[in-house]
Design an enzyme around this catalytic site. Structure first.
Site, PDB file in Angstrom:
ATOM      1  N   GLU A 467       2.822   2.606 -12.261  1.00  0.00           N
ATOM      2  CA  GLU A 467       3.641   1.822 -13.193  1.00  0.00           C
ATOM      3  C   GLU A 467       3.146   1.911 -14.639  1.00  0.00           C
ATOM      4  O   GLU A 467       2.845   0.903 -15.275  1.00  0.00           O
ATOM      5  CB  GLU A 467       3.717   0.373 -12.713  1.00  0.00           C
ATOM      6  CG  GLU A 467       4.492   0.273 -11.412  1.00  0.00           C
ATOM      7  CD  GLU A 467       4.542  -1.126 -10.835  1.00  0.00           C
ATOM      8  OE1 GLU A 467       5.617  -1.533 -10.386  1.00  0.00           O
ATOM      9  OE2 GLU A 467       3.490  -1.794 -10.807  1.00  0.00           O
ATOM     10  N   GLU A 534       5.832   2.415  -2.531  1.00  0.00           N
ATOM     11  CA  GLU A 534       5.862   0.985  -2.235  1.00  0.00           C
ATOM     12  C   GLU A 534       7.244   0.652  -1.682  1.00  0.00           C
ATOM     13  O   GLU A 534       8.263   0.991  -2.293  1.00  0.00           O
ATOM     14  CB  GLU A 534       5.592   0.128  -3.480  1.00  0.00           C
ATOM     15  CG  GLU A 534       4.194   0.259  -4.044  1.00  0.00           C
ATOM     16  CD  GLU A 534       3.975  -0.624  -5.279  1.00  0.00           C
ATOM     17  OE1 GLU A 534       4.730  -1.612  -5.453  1.00  0.00           O
ATOM     18  OE2 GLU A 534       3.062  -0.310  -6.067  1.00  0.00           O
TER      19      GLU A 534
END
Length: 626
Positions: A467, A534
């Site tokens: 991220e 994820e």
């Protein structure tokens, strides 16, 4: 050289006098020590250290690094987290930086190229400091040798002194930092002092979803190098196109103070010798490729490991050092149909993301924690782990090798709060971005991750971080791995936010939490394998929709599976003031504001390692034939 606080502000300064990263091999003085698992070349400095806590850099005592300084009044356990010892605020937060809404900061070079944010951390009021001191005598096995100190994990920036002399500086919280102590070392009455700052420019790169701790949270040890020493070991096992035979090559870097020779032995799992060769010592010794007519391949169902032993001798034949290392043969690639293949079979990832966590000690975990996690993996059909979002303890990689756990080895990089604001993609001051100012630091993190763990067969993917959006600097990290390692794939999810870099970053397509309909839409026209780094956010009564993903895995071979977020809750045991019982507390329960509250409770296990009901769903679906 004198230590300077301004290094805390400068993203270009991330190591001073730190030794280059190298393989994670362990050296022993004798073969008997290898069998015992205890090396006389290593001296632990774990235990009680003298300690001073300062709220910020301005209130630190003067001259604390001097050997005769008398201002230490407290003690702290090493390894441990400063916050877990009640010196500082326990604080859980997800995307934001801890100072947001309180102190205005921007990463150096993001507002204007010449704006280096001088004083941003070195003069900050929120930058707490832990000052550690340890007095020690050298153990007998270390005397007369070159000595370095290894810090296996320190959050977030450390300065080091020995016997009043400045030794070095390091950032990157989750990889080992080593320094040469020899010039200032004595056999007795040594004083080592470590100053640890909670924040530095590295804080912009370490915005992971977790409790924000500081301190020396992994082990510290002294390591001796004899006059001839294996500094780095690079194993290069390859599998032939027929998946029957293979080759083993290796490259050694040695520190040499005298002439000598070494022997290289390779044995199979039954300890039958396959290779025995002798080489003269050189600074760099390349072991020519050796052909194996048949190799026993490593995978999750059969984690077969070969045994390497290197013995180093001086010219008179005296044994100086023994280096054992277990390794495996396996081959990962992407076929013409965009399917990930391991050993010529489709790879299926039944994975979890795993923070390092212990409910009593935070990110200071034990071998018992790690072994229990492996047992839980095996009992619930979990075959893969992503080291979210940083490198783990060195022993974890060995356990994954031994137990056949596929690994996505992630760099210590997350800058979530610089590009996502209130849920929107807004990279106006994103780092590392395409900023040349930040490129050396992130490349150094990639290099350290690679050099330390390059020999582990469990690692199938290098993950560039988490991220942090995508631009030139992350593309350069991808290129680094491609230039140095053709035996693994690269992964990075954030490029889906900036598809202009899709051709430069990541061998696999990876979208977090993409619903099954979105996954299928991609798979119908896949030009890369799909892997969810994820998915199935395991919070509350969740994981119930897992079957929809498993159906897609059966239908589309380009779908390699994914890693559940996540394995274990981040929660901390405290004594309840009303009942007197030990209870688990989450973000927001420590008067920490701003906080993301129980968002830290998203594991398929509670923080005490008790399985949640969701684990039943995971075991069932991961156990189905694919």
């Amino acid at each position: 050289m004198e230590a300077e606080l301004k290094w805390l502000d400068d993203p270009v300064v991330y190591r001073i006098n730190q030794l280059p990263a190298h393989s994670d091999h362990q050296a022993y003085a004798t073969a008997e020590e290898v069998l015992d698992g205890k090396s006389s070349l290593v001296q632990s400095l774990d235990g009680q250290w003298d300690f001073i806590f300062a709220e910020n850099p301005q209130v630190r005592p003067a001259n604390f690094w001097q050997s005769d300084f008398e201002g230490f009044t407290d003690q702290i356990t090493v390894p441990s987290e400063i916050e877990m010892s009640d010196y500082a605020q326990i604080h859980y937060i997800n995307t934001w930086y801890p100072w947001e809404g309180k102190i205005f900061r921007r990463p150096a070079g993001t507002l204007e190229a010449e704006d280096l944010q001088t004083g941003s951390f070195s003069q900050a009021t929120d930058n707490s400091v832990g000052i550690y001191r340890k007095k020690f005598n050298l153990a007998p096995g270390l005397k007369g040798k070159q000595i370095r100190v290894r810090f296996e994990g320190v959050e977030r920036a450390l300065y080091l002194w020995l016997n009043g002399h400045f030794v070095g500086y390091a950032e990157d919280s989750f990889t080992p930092s080593e320094f040469n102590l020899t010039p200032y070392l004595k056999d007795e009455d040594n004083v080592i002092v470590v100053e640890v700052f909670k924040h530095s420019s590295a804080s912009w790169l370490e915005d992971q979803d977790m409790f924000r701790f500081s301190g020396i949270f992994r082990s510290v040890s002294l390591i001796a190098q004899p006059k001839i020493h294996v500094e780095d070991l690079h194993l290069m096992p390859t599998v032939n196109d027929d998946f029957v035979g293979g080759q083993l090559a290796m490259k050694l870097k040695l520190e040499t103070k005298e002439a000598g020779y070494l022997t290289v032995d390779v044995a199979d799992a039954d300890h039958q010798t396959l290779i025995h060769e002798k080489y003269e010592v050189n600074d760099t010794t390349t072991i020519r490729p050796t052909n194996f007519e048949r190799v026993h391949l490593w995978d999750t169902d059969d984690p077969y490991l070969y045994h390497l032993t290197i013995k180093v001798y001086n010219q008179s034949g005296t044994l100086l050092e023994v280096v054992p290392y277990d390794f495996g043969f396996r081959r990962i690639e992407i076929n013409q149909d965009h399917v990930i293949m391991l050993n010529n079979h489709r790879l299926i990832i039944n994975g979890v993301n795993r923070h390092e966590w212990d409910a009593h000690s935070g990110r200071t975990i034990t071998m018992a924690d790690m072994k229990q996690d492996i047992t839980t993996f095996k009992a619930n059909n979990i075959n893969a782990v992503r080291t979210c979002h940083y490198p783990d303890r060195l022993e974890w990689y060995q356990l994954c090798d031994q137990n056949g756990i596929y690994m996505m080895a992630e760099n210590n990089l997350e800058s979530h709060g610089t590009w996502q604001k209130s849920g929107a993609v807004e990279p106006s001051y994103n780092v590392p971005g395409s900023l040349k100012l930040w490129l050396p630091a992130v490349l150094d993190r990639a290099q350290t991750n690679f050099e330390t763990f390059k020999n582990h067969p469990a690692i199938l993917f290098w993950s560039l971080g988490n991220e942090s959006y995508a631009a030139d600097d992350i593309a350069a990290m991808n290129k680094f791995y491609k230039d140095h390692d053709d035996s693994r794939l690269t992964h990075y999810e954030g490029v889906c936010r900036n598809e202009a870099y899709r051709g430069q970053i990541s061998d696999v397509e990876s979208w977090m939490y993409l619903p099954p309909k979105g996954v299928e839409k991609y798979l119908k026209h896949a030009d890369k394998p799909f892997l969810e780094c994820e998915y199935m956010h395991s919070m509350g009564n969740s994981v119930g929709g897992m079957g929809s993903y498993i159906k897609l895995m059966k239908k589309y071979p380009q779908y390699a599976g994914g890693f559940i977020w996540d394995f274990i809750d981040q929660a901390i045991f405290v004594k309840d003031p009303v009942t007197g019982e030990e209870v688990l507390r989450y973000g927001g329960d420590f008067d920490d504001r701003h906080s993301d509250y129980e968002f830290s409770g998203d594991g398929i296990m509670f923080a005490d390692r008790t399985p949640k009901p969701a684990m039943q769903e995971v075991k069932y679906y991961y156990g189905l034939p694919k």
